[in-house]
Scaffold this motif. Structure first.
Motif, PDB file in Angstrom:
ATOM      1  N   VAL A   1       0.835  -1.204   0.000  1.00  0.00           N
ATOM      2  CA  VAL A   1       0.000   0.000   0.000  1.00  0.00           C
ATOM      3  C   VAL A   1       0.872   1.256   0.000  1.00  0.00           C
ATOM      4  N   ALA A   2       1.959   1.243   0.775  1.00  0.00           N
ATOM      5  CA  ALA A   2       2.860   2.394   0.808  1.00  0.00           C
ATOM      6  C   ALA A   2       3.517   2.616  -0.550  1.00  0.00           C
ATOM      7  N   LEU A   3       3.923   1.532  -1.206  1.00  0.00           N
ATOM      8  CA  LEU A   3       4.526   1.672  -2.537  1.00  0.00           C
ATOM      9  C   LEU A   3       3.517   2.199  -3.555  1.00  0.00           C
ATOM     10  N   LEU A   4       2.283   1.725  -3.459  1.00  0.00           N
ATOM     11  CA  LEU A   4       1.246   2.248  -4.361  1.00  0.00           C
ATOM     12  C   LEU A   4       0.986   3.729  -4.107  1.00  0.00           C
ATOM     13  N   ALA A   5       1.014   4.138  -2.841  1.00  0.00           N
ATOM     14  CA  ALA A   5       0.829   5.556  -2.522  1.00  0.00           C
ATOM     15  C   ALA A   5       1.988   6.388  -3.076  1.00  0.00           C
ATOM     16  N   LEU A   6       3.202   5.868  -2.961  1.00  0.00           N
ATOM     17  CA  LEU A   6       4.352   6.586  -3.523  1.00  0.00           C
ATOM     18  C   LEU A   6       4.273   6.667  -5.040  1.00  0.00           C
ATOM     19  N   LEU A   7       3.814   5.588  -5.663  1.00  0.00           N
ATOM     20  CA  LEU A   7       3.638   5.605  -7.117  1.00  0.00           C
ATOM     21  C   LEU A   7       2.589   6.632  -7.519  1.00  0.00           C
ATOM     22  N   LEU A   8       1.486   6.676  -6.805  1.00  0.00           N
ATOM     23  CA  LEU A   8       0.451   7.670  -7.079  1.00  0.00           C
ATOM     24  C   LEU A   8       0.993   9.076  -6.877  1.00  0.00           C
ATOM     25  N   ARG A   9       1.790   9.240  -5.842  1.00  0.00           N
ATOM     26  CA  ARG A   9       2.396  10.553  -5.593  1.00  0.00           C
ATOM     27  C   ARG A   9       3.293  10.958  -6.751  1.00  0.00           C
ATOM     28  N   ARG A  10       4.107  10.011  -7.217  1.00  0.00           N
ATOM     29  CA  ARG A  10       5.014  10.299  -8.335  1.00  0.00           C
ATOM     30  C   ARG A  10       4.224  10.665  -9.586  1.00  0.00           C
ATOM     31  N   LEU A  11       3.158   9.912  -9.854  1.00  0.00           N
ATOM     32  CA  LEU A  11       2.337  10.214 -11.024  1.00  0.00           C
ATOM     33  C   LEU A  11       1.693  11.590 -10.909  1.00  0.00           C
ATOM     34  N   CYS A  12       1.217  11.921  -9.718  1.00  0.00           N
ATOM     35  CA  CYS A  12       0.608  13.233  -9.509  1.00  0.00           C
ATOM     36  C   CYS A  12       1.648  14.339  -9.686  1.00  0.00           C
ATOM     37  N   TRP A  13       2.866  14.102  -9.207  1.00  0.00           N
ATOM     38  CA  TRP A  13       3.914  15.105  -9.315  1.00  0.00           C
ATOM     39  C   TRP A  13       4.316  15.298 -10.767  1.00  0.00           C
ATOM     40  N   LEU A  14       4.401  14.202 -11.531  1.00  0.00           N
ATOM     41  CA  LEU A  14       4.773  14.308 -12.939  1.00  0.00           C
ATOM     42  C   LEU A  14       3.707  15.040 -13.744  1.00  0.00           C
TER      43      LEU A  14
ATOM     44  N   PHE B   1      -0.798  18.040  -7.528  1.00  0.00           N
ATOM     45  CA  PHE B   1      -0.453  17.477  -6.222  1.00  0.00           C
ATOM     46  C   PHE B   1      -1.193  18.264  -5.162  1.00  0.00           C
ATOM     47  N   PRO B   2      -2.460  17.933  -4.906  1.00  0.00           N
ATOM     48  CA  PRO B   2      -3.263  18.722  -3.971  1.00  0.00           C
ATOM     49  C   PRO B   2      -2.784  18.575  -2.526  1.00  0.00           C
ATOM     50  N   SER B   3      -3.076  19.576  -1.744  1.00  0.00           N
ATOM     51  CA  SER B   3      -2.638  19.570  -0.353  1.00  0.00           C
ATOM     52  C   SER B   3      -3.349  18.483   0.455  1.00  0.00           C
ATOM     53  N   TRP B   4      -4.578  18.138   0.092  1.00  0.00           N
ATOM     54  CA  TRP B   4      -5.282  17.102   0.838  1.00  0.00           C
ATOM     55  C   TRP B   4      -4.577  15.759   0.716  1.00  0.00           C
ATOM     56  N   PHE B   5      -3.917  15.531  -0.419  1.00  0.00           N
ATOM     57  CA  PHE B   5      -3.213  14.267  -0.605  1.00  0.00           C
ATOM     58  C   PHE B   5      -1.981  14.207   0.301  1.00  0.00           C
ATOM     59  N   ARG B   6      -1.251  15.322   0.365  1.00  0.00           N
ATOM     60  CA  ARG B   6      -0.090  15.373   1.256  1.00  0.00           C
ATOM     61  C   ARG B   6      -0.518  15.157   2.699  1.00  0.00           C
ATOM     62  N   THR B   7      -1.601  15.826   3.080  1.00  0.00           N
ATOM     63  CA  THR B   7      -2.097  15.700   4.448  1.00  0.00           C
ATOM     64  C   THR B   7      -2.548  14.270   4.738  1.00  0.00           C
ATOM     65  N   SER B   8      -3.247  13.649   3.801  1.00  0.00           N
ATOM     66  CA  SER B   8      -3.721  12.285   4.032  1.00  0.00           C
ATOM     67  C   SER B   8      -2.551  11.306   4.118  1.00  0.00           C
ATOM     68  N   MET B   9      -1.512  11.520   3.333  1.00  0.00           N
ATOM     69  CA  MET B   9      -0.344  10.641   3.410  1.00  0.00           C
ATOM     70  C   MET B   9       0.379  10.803   4.745  1.00  0.00           C
ATOM     71  N   ARG B  10       0.472  12.031   5.228  1.00  0.00           N
ATOM     72  CA  ARG B  10       1.104  12.264   6.533  1.00  0.00           C
ATOM     73  C   ARG B  10       0.289  11.625   7.648  1.00  0.00           C
ATOM     74  N   LEU B  11      -1.031  11.765   7.577  1.00  0.00           N
ATOM     75  CA  LEU B  11      -1.890  11.150   8.598  1.00  0.00           C
ATOM     76  C   LEU B  11      -1.795   9.628   8.557  1.00  0.00           C
ATOM     77  N   ALA B  12      -1.750   9.066   7.359  1.00  0.00           N
ATOM     78  CA  ALA B  12      -1.638   7.616   7.234  1.00  0.00           C
ATOM     79  C   ALA B  12      -0.307   7.122   7.794  1.00  0.00           C
ATOM     80  N   ALA B  13       0.764   7.845   7.510  1.00  0.00           N
ATOM     81  CA  ALA B  13       2.074   7.452   8.039  1.00  0.00           C
ATOM     82  C   ALA B  13       2.099   7.568   9.562  1.00  0.00           C
ATOM     83  N   THR B  14       1.496   8.624  10.082  1.00  0.00           N
ATOM     84  CA  THR B  14       1.439   8.793  11.539  1.00  0.00           C
ATOM     85  C   THR B  14       0.611   7.684  12.179  1.00  0.00           C
TER      86      THR B  14
END
Length: 136
Positions: A82-95, A99-112
């Motif tokens: 799941v973490a690798l898929l999230a990183l892949l999605l992040r990379r695709l969004c960045w490319l 890259f919305p702020s809600w995605f960054r926030t949700s990834m930080r909350l998930a990691a926490t």
């Protein structure tokens, strides 16, 4: 299903926590008063337990995992996937330049949340081992 169950019981958690904490503080000085406060948590606890039983009864509500080391490896592998898929999605969004702020926030909350779950698991294992071994 877990998200729906948590949303359904969210309003009942605060009164249970406040009344339970007040009863715990009061039980040393006035046990009867603490018992009186605890009685007010009955309806809220009934609601939480009813929703939990309903959610557990939904087909495919739980996922079986093997016990011991194979279970830890299975759950850990799923988490890494799941973490690798999230990183892949992040990379695709960045490319794509999106890259919305809600995605960054949700990834930080998930990691926490993942880190806190790992810490709770470690502490519960440590405490259970300590309680099983008698003090000499």
């Amino acid at each position: 299903m877990a998200v729906a169950a948590n949303l359904a019981v969210a309003a009942a958690i605060a009164p249970i926590t406040v009344l339970g904490s007040a009863a715990a503080a009061l039980c040393v000085l006035w046990p009867a008063g603490a018992q009186f406060l605890i009685r007010f948590t009955g309806p809220e606890l009934w609601w939480v337990l009813s929703v939990a039983r309903w959610a557990a009864g939904v087909p495919m509500a739980t996922v079986a995992a093997p016990a011991g080391v194979p279970g830890v490896l299975t759950v850990g592998g799923g988490t890494v996937l799941v973490a690798l898929l999230a990183l892949l999605l992040r990379r695709l969004c960045w490319l794509q330049g999106w890259f919305p702020s809600w995605f960054r926030t949700s990834m930080r909350l998930a990691a926490t949340a993942g880190g806190l779950c790992l810490l709770a698991w470690f502490l519960s294992e440590s405490l259970s081992e300590a309680s099983e071994s008698p003090l000499s």
